[in-house]
Design a protein around this motif. Sequence first.
Motif, PDB file in Angstrom:
ATOM      1  N   ALA A  27      85.296 -18.294  46.868  1.00  7.87           N
ATOM      2  CA  ALA A  27      84.292 -17.322  46.393  1.00  7.87           C
ATOM      3  C   ALA A  27      85.056 -17.141  45.207  1.00  7.87           C
ATOM      4  N   ARG A  28      83.984 -16.526  44.541  1.00  6.31           N
ATOM      5  CA  ARG A  28      83.899 -15.568  43.295  1.00  6.31           C
ATOM      6  C   ARG A  28      85.020 -14.200  43.372  1.00  6.31           C
ATOM      7  N   SER A  29      85.391 -13.765  44.037  1.00  3.18           N
ATOM      8  CA  SER A  29      86.288 -12.696  43.686  1.00  3.18           C
ATOM      9  C   SER A  29      87.712 -14.124  44.083  1.00  3.18           C
ATOM     10  N   CYS A  30      87.955 -15.227  44.856  1.00  7.22           N
ATOM     11  CA  CYS A  30      88.709 -15.463  45.048  1.00  7.22           C
ATOM     12  C   CYS A  30      89.217 -15.941  43.897  1.00  7.22           C
ATOM     13  N   VAL A  31      87.995 -16.735  42.630  1.00  6.64           N
ATOM     14  CA  VAL A  31      88.177 -17.401  41.958  1.00  6.64           C
ATOM     15  C   VAL A  31      89.131 -16.529  40.660  1.00  6.64           C
ATOM     16  N   ARG A  32      88.081 -15.035  40.889  1.00  2.05           N
ATOM     17  CA  ARG A  32      88.499 -13.850  39.715  1.00  2.05           C
ATOM     18  C   ARG A  32      89.936 -13.423  40.090  1.00  2.05           C
ATOM     19  N   ILE A  33      90.414 -13.303  41.185  1.00  2.36           N
ATOM     20  CA  ILE A  33      91.953 -13.536  41.372  1.00  2.36           C
ATOM     21  C   ILE A  33      92.946 -14.540  40.875  1.00  2.36           C
ATOM     22  N   LEU A  34      92.657 -15.764  41.244  1.00  3.48           N
ATOM     23  CA  LEU A  34      93.481 -16.679  40.384  1.00  3.48           C
ATOM     24  C   LEU A  34      93.816 -16.902  39.159  1.00  3.48           C
ATOM     25  N   ASP A  35      92.522 -16.977  38.338  1.00  2.00           N
ATOM     26  CA  ASP A  35      92.365 -16.348  36.585  1.00  2.00           C
ATOM     27  C   ASP A  35      93.462 -15.615  36.329  1.00  2.00           C
ATOM     28  N   GLU A  36      93.275 -13.954  37.216  1.00  2.00           N
ATOM     29  CA  GLU A  36      94.516 -13.047  36.798  1.00  2.00           C
ATOM     30  C   GLU A  36      95.608 -14.074  37.526  1.00  2.00           C
ATOM     31  N   LEU A  37      96.239 -14.470  37.807  1.00  2.00           N
ATOM     32  CA  LEU A  37      97.164 -15.149  38.273  1.00  2.00           C
ATOM     33  C   LEU A  37      98.035 -16.569  37.587  1.00  2.00           C
ATOM     34  N   GLY A  38      96.668 -16.673  36.797  1.00  2.00           N
ATOM     35  CA  GLY A  38      97.295 -17.257  35.850  1.00  2.00           C
ATOM     36  C   GLY A  38      97.664 -18.726  36.400  1.00  2.00           C
ATOM     37  N   VAL A  39      97.466 -19.123  37.960  1.00  2.00           N
ATOM     38  CA  VAL A  39      98.200 -20.712  38.587  1.00  2.00           C
ATOM     39  C   VAL A  39      96.422 -21.201  38.238  1.00  2.00           C
ATOM     40  N   PRO A  40      97.719 -22.704  37.927  1.00  2.00           N
ATOM     41  CA  PRO A  40      96.538 -24.030  38.177  1.00  2.00           C
ATOM     42  C   PRO A  40      96.198 -24.376  39.774  1.00  2.00           C
ATOM     43  N   TRP A  41      94.762 -24.096  39.817  1.00  2.00           N
ATOM     44  CA  TRP A  41      94.267 -24.294  40.742  1.00  2.00           C
ATOM     45  C   TRP A  41      92.686 -25.289  41.325  1.00  2.00           C
ATOM     46  N   TYR A  42      93.015 -25.605  42.405  1.00  2.00           N
ATOM     47  CA  TYR A  42      91.734 -26.973  42.832  1.00  2.00           C
ATOM     48  C   TYR A  42      91.289 -26.579  43.880  1.00  2.00           C
ATOM     49  N   THR A  43      90.060 -27.925  43.475  1.00  2.00           N
ATOM     50  CA  THR A  43      89.079 -27.727  45.103  1.00  2.00           C
ATOM     51  C   THR A  43      89.485 -29.173  45.862  1.00  2.00           C
ATOM     52  N   SER A  44      90.643 -30.078  45.535  1.00  2.00           N
ATOM     53  CA  SER A  44      90.771 -31.343  46.272  1.00  2.00           C
ATOM     54  C   SER A  44      92.263 -31.471  45.788  1.00  2.00           C
ATOM     55  N   ALA A  45      92.576 -32.161  46.587  1.00  2.00           N
ATOM     56  CA  ALA A  45      94.048 -32.738  47.045  1.00  2.00           C
ATOM     57  C   ALA A  45      94.008 -34.410  46.236  1.00  2.00           C
ATOM     58  N   THR A  46      93.326 -34.649  45.621  1.00  2.00           N
ATOM     59  CA  THR A  46      93.066 -35.502  44.184  1.00  2.00           C
ATOM     60  C   THR A  46      93.287 -35.011  43.544  1.00  2.00           C
ATOM     61  N   ARG A  47      92.470 -33.764  42.657  1.00  2.00           N
ATOM     62  CA  ARG A  47      92.542 -33.154  41.157  1.00  2.00           C
ATOM     63  C   ARG A  47      94.470 -32.302  41.251  1.00  2.00           C
ATOM     64  N   ALA A  48      94.422 -31.824  42.506  1.00  2.00           N
ATOM     65  CA  ALA A  48      95.847 -30.871  42.400  1.00  2.00           C
ATOM     66  C   ALA A  48      96.861 -31.550  42.423  1.00  2.00           C
ATOM     67  N   ALA A  49      96.814 -32.967  43.379  1.00  2.00           N
ATOM     68  CA  ALA A  49      97.808 -33.934  42.991  1.00  2.00           C
ATOM     69  C   ALA A  49      98.200 -34.177  41.611  1.00  2.00           C
ATOM     70  N   ARG A  50      96.668 -34.642  40.891  1.00  2.00           N
ATOM     71  CA  ARG A  50      96.747 -34.891  38.992  1.00  2.00           C
ATOM     72  C   ARG A  50      97.514 -34.255  38.168  1.00  2.00           C
ATOM     73  N   GLY A  51      97.163 -32.472  38.791  1.00  2.00           N
ATOM     74  CA  GLY A  51      97.303 -32.037  37.722  1.00  2.00           C
ATOM     75  C   GLY A  51      98.922 -31.807  38.179  1.00  2.00           C
ATOM     76  N   LEU A  52      99.868 -31.805  39.364  1.00  2.00           N
ATOM     77  CA  LEU A  52     101.061 -31.288  39.371  1.00  2.00           C
ATOM     78  C   LEU A  52     101.683 -32.749  38.992  1.00  2.00           C
TER      79      LEU A  52
END
Length: 455
Positions: free
Chosen positions: A419-444
């Motif tokens: 949700a948009r509110s969750c995206v805003r909070i993720l951006d405030e936290l400043g953490v890398p975030w992803y919407t697929s397992a492959t993309r998260a593993a690629r970032g790691l």
Amino acid sequence: MIGASRNPTALGGRPLGFLARYGYPGTIYPVNASAPVVQGLPSYASILDLPEAVDLALIAVRAELVAQVLRDCAAAGVRVAVVMSSGFGEGMGAGEGILESVAAELALSGMRILGPNCEGLASLPADAPLTFSPVLDVDASGTKLEPGSIAVLSQSGGLGFAVAQWGTEAGLDFSYIISTGNEFDLDCLELAGHLVDTPDTEVVIMLIESFRDLAEFERVAARFRAAGKRLVVAKLGRSEPGARGAYAHTRHVAGDAAEYSRMFRAYGVIEATDEEELIDVVQAVAKVRKLGAGELAPGRARIGIVTTSGGAGVWLADACAARGLTVPELSAPVQELLKGQMPPFGSPVNPVDLTAQLTAGGTVVPALDILAASGEVDAITLVTSLSSSGRLERDFEALTELIGRSDIPVFVFSYTKPARSCVRILDELGVPWYTSATRAARGLAALVREVGTHE
């Protein structure tokens, strides 16, 4: 702005409006021989008529006029001329030799030239969008780019500015976006060599069709490694038709893609093969650096997974294994601590399955805390659904505190569209975030700082 248009929507008119909307504090001189006033600013017939020397001249006139305009710029003491004009051999080859007759003269002047056939640049620390790119059009895009620590150098103007747009949606901020076009003088490598010494830039993205001098790339890449900064490169023109298109686009000979990849690996340069991978890896390295968490050393890339969905946790574990990352089984003492944070049908082994019970109440933070303090993992990923508005609100303060004191990276993988509110909070936290397992593993995996084979 030479060739400044009275029409604010024309390519030669957009930069003036963009500068005003970004609040550029410096002096701007439109040059237009047929208009005494351009978009509310007094105009001059020639750069030779200006009352003072200028740092930079932005040129948007017909190709056949550019050589003389550059002569005039050099005579007027311009330090850098940015030639947005096209028609210098690209496409069907017309105008290929236009600048050759003045090359020696311009080289002696000391003035540097960016372009031709480029989309300009944006210096966000200076509030200076010197481009016609719609990405910098606040009124059309609805977004004003904020200054950050990521620079983009691109032979393709369209792609270079697109990266800034993609990255902004993922919570990234940029220092400089520079398109180099045909690279008559300044090229991506020389600019990267300046940026590696620039305090406000930690990560440099390069979108290139080829380098003029591979040995120079090796020297620049070695400087990035010595400075502890990251270089991420997307090499275009990897196929025969792609190479053909690259030459028509900017007159760059694409070269051997396999040789480029070998060179990137040797110097610890991250190579991105598509748009998603580019943002995935940059999001990981840039955000982790900003939060002060460490990168991962080869052989010490142990990933802890805390999930509210067993299946999504398994999917991420598989994706991590496919990228050469380890998802270790946790020790018995750590598992005992984790059992207290889940129902009896949960699993503490890693992936740590807290089960969907926690989406109806409770908190994921204690389990993350246990893993962060365990010494048994080098990075943590929270896997959860963020489809509900406000889903992260109850954990926001605790997550902020955990991330602030943790010396290991924390990632988030939402297996549903957030949700948009969750995206805003993720951006405030400043953490890398992803919407697929492959993309998260690629970032790691991008956090693993390979030593490289070159000595």
